[in-house]
Design an enzyme around this catalytic site. Sequence first.
Site: not given
Ligand code: UT7
Length: 338
Positions: A116, A253, A283
Site C-alpha cells: 500500500c 493511504h 482499500n
Molecule cells: O492496507 C494496509 C494494511 N491493512 C490495514 O491497514 C488494516 C488495518 N486494520 C483495520 O482496518 C481494522 O483492524 C479491521 C477493520 C481489520 C478490524 O477492525 P477492528 O476495529 O480492529 O476490529 P477487531 O479486529 O478488534 O475485532 C473486533 C470484533 C471481533 O469480535 P470479538 O472477538 O470482539 O467478539 C471481530 O471478530 O469485531 C469482529 N469482527 C467483525 N464483526 C462484524 C471482525 N470483522 C467483522 C465484521 N463484521 N466484518
Amino acid sequence: MFLKGAKITAIGSYVPARRLTNSDLEQMVDTNDEWIVQRTGIRERRISREDEYTSDLCTAAVLDLMKRYGKSIQDVDMILVATSTPDFPFPSVASILQNRLGIPSTAGAIDMSAACAGFVYALHTAHAYVASGLHRKVLVLGADALSKITDYTDRSTCILFGDGAGAVLVESDEQLDGFAGFHLGSDGSGAHHVYRTGLSRSVNEVELVDTGKLVQNGREVFRWAVRTVPQGVQQVLNNAGISLDQVDWFIPHSANLRMIEPICERLNYPLEQALYSLEYFGNTSAASIPLALDLGIRGGKVLNGQQILLYGFGAGLTHAGQLVKLELAPEVSPPTPL
Ligand code: UT7
C-alpha cells in the site's frame, strides 16, 4: 525548498464497474452495514471482472489521463507500476503496458513491490530519475486487483478491499519544481502481520497461513500505522523545511477511516483537509492514494501549486511520504466518470 526539475503534469484513474456494497457482504459473511461503516467508514468497493486484471485497470487509467490532458505517451522513457497483484509474477505489468499502449521499446519498464506504500515509493523513484536527469518523462501507476486475492469467507478482510488504478505523468522541467521533502521506511520485523504466501511459507520464524489469499492481523497493522505515520509525516516536513499548517491537503493511504482519524488527531491536522478514496472504493492498496488525489482534483478541491502531503503504509511493513505540488496541464476534455 522545492527541488528543480520534476513535476506531475497529468493524472488519470479507473475503477471497475461492479459495485460490492455492505449489504452484498451481509449475504456473504456474518457482518452488517453498521459494523463496517462504524469500524472502517467503507460503504462500497469496486470488483474487477473475472477476465479483468491489473494491466487492464492500468490501461484504462492511462487512457483517462491521455484523454483529459491531451498528453502523448510516445516519449515516455520509463514505466513504473506499483502493485501487489500483478497479472503474473513475470512478465511485469509495466512490460505489458509498454506493448499495449504503444510506448517505444526503448523505455524502461518495471513493477515495484511496496504494497500500500507502493505508489509513493514509485513516485519518489520517478522524481529521483527525472531530477537526476536520467529520464525525462516517467509514467507512474498505482494499481491493484485485490479482489483476486481476497478471502470472501474471512469477514475481517473481505469487507475492506477493492480494485482500482491511478496513473500520473512525471515530467522534467527546467523552471518548475514540484517535489519536496520525503521520508521512507520499512520495518520487516512486522512482515508476518500482512502477507500472501508465495514460494516460502514462513517469515520472521512465523509459520504463515497458506490460503493463497491475503491474510492480515488487522489490529497489529492498525496500531503500527497510527504510531508510525504521524512520526513519518513530521520527518517529511522536516525534510521539506515547512510546517504542517502549510500543507493544504494530507492524503494518507485509504486503509480505514478509523485509522485516518487518530493519525490526524495526533498530528493536530484538520480531518476536513485529509482526502481519502475508501468510502466508495474501499482499500485499493497501491491505487488508494492516486484515486484520492484524483477525487480531490475532479471535485475541484485540489489545485495546482498547493502543497499536498502523500503518505502510504502497509505490508512490509513499509511506509513512504512525499510532499508534492501539482503542475497539471490544462484539461482538454472531462474525466471518464468513475
Ligand atoms: O492496507 C494496509 C494494511 N491493512 C490495514 O491497514 C488494516 C488495518 N486494520 C483495520 O482496518 C481494522 O483492524 C479491521 C477493520 C481489520 C478490524 O477492525 P477492528 O476495529 O480492529 O476490529 P477487531 O479486529 O478488534 O475485532 C473486533 C470484533 C471481533 O469480535 P470479538 O472477538 O470482539 O467478539 C471481530 O471478530 O469485531 C469482529 N469482527 C467483525 N464483526 C462484524 C471482525 N470483522 C467483522 C465484521 N463484521 N466484518
